[in-house]
Design an enzyme around this catalytic site. Sequence first.
Site, PDB file in Angstrom:
ATOM      1  CB  THR A  31     -74.757 -79.220 -35.584  1.00 27.17           C
ATOM      2  OG1 THR A  31     -74.323 -78.037 -34.902  1.00 27.17           O
ATOM      3  CG2 THR A  31     -75.065 -78.882 -37.031  1.00 27.17           C
ATOM      4  CG  ASP A  83     -68.903 -85.492 -34.990  1.00 25.06           C
ATOM      5  OD1 ASP A  83     -69.742 -84.843 -34.341  1.00 25.06           O
ATOM      6  OD2 ASP A  83     -67.982 -86.142 -34.438  1.00 25.06           O
ATOM      7  CG  ASP A  86     -66.419 -77.576 -30.562  1.00 28.74           C
ATOM      8  OD1 ASP A  86     -67.630 -77.375 -30.396  1.00 28.74           O
ATOM      9  OD2 ASP A  86     -65.861 -78.631 -30.219  1.00 28.74           O
ATOM     10  N   GLY A  97     -64.882 -81.366 -29.522  1.00 26.74           N
ATOM     11  CA  GLY A  97     -64.854 -81.866 -28.150  1.00 26.74           C
ATOM     12  C   GLY A  97     -65.498 -80.975 -27.116  1.00 26.74           C
ATOM     13  CD  GLU A 105     -67.317 -85.964 -31.211  1.00 27.75           C
ATOM     14  OE1 GLU A 105     -68.475 -85.549 -31.175  1.00 27.75           O
ATOM     15  OE2 GLU A 105     -66.337 -85.225 -30.979  1.00 27.75           O
TER      16      GLU A 105
END
Length: 224
Positions: A31, A83, A86, A97, A105
């Site tokens: 993304t 960012d 998930d 992760g 991150e």
Amino acid sequence: MDLEALKRLAAEKAVEAVEPGMVLGLGTGSTVYYALLKLGQNVRSGLDIIGIPTSIQTADIAQREGIKLSDLATYPELDLTIDGADEIDPDLNLIKGLGGALVREKITVEASNRLIIIADQTKVVPHLGSKSPLPVEVVQFGWEVTRNRLGQRCSRVVQRQNREAAYITDNGNYILDCYFERIDNPAQAEVEINNLPGVVENGLFINRAEQAIIATQNGIHIQC
Ligand code: 5RP
């Protein structure tokens, strides 16, 4: 719209928050890839920003796109990080992760004044742990011991693989993917898992995001 179109939609919306002169944390994943493309386009039209990449993969893409890069030693305070995630729960807590960049991150988010998460609707969950495993980065030494301790906390632990070999992070560590049915108290779990010897960091991001830009078939939904 297919999934890729949704990812692009969320990513391009987030890039609207980027202002000239910003020092920007650049997340990792498929993304974020679309955010990097849009940022690159804006840079070529004159936008002046500095990016701090959270992975070698992101650094490579950003460089290709002509985005100026630097590091946290030079810029220990960032204006904004964009960012992916998930899983996103109703309180805006996250699992991150699956792309393997959770340590960099989390450090980048810690340095950042704001975090905007970009995702498609498949990442929204009623509670963390329902779809995604929790990635935990561990040092290689004695990782089996760390795995066994993690196994006491969840239903299954799987060492991440890259084809036939163990997956190695940008930091030279392993990732153990921990499967839960649900993570009941994610704030406590984040701290307790990080207390286990051998754990470098885990993928729970609690109270970190300012907003999530979620692309759905009905348009953009902003979760604050
Ligand atoms: C990488 C991450 C990613 O942000 C996360 O895995 C989402 O990736 P994608 O946008 O490809 O679904 O945490 O470590």
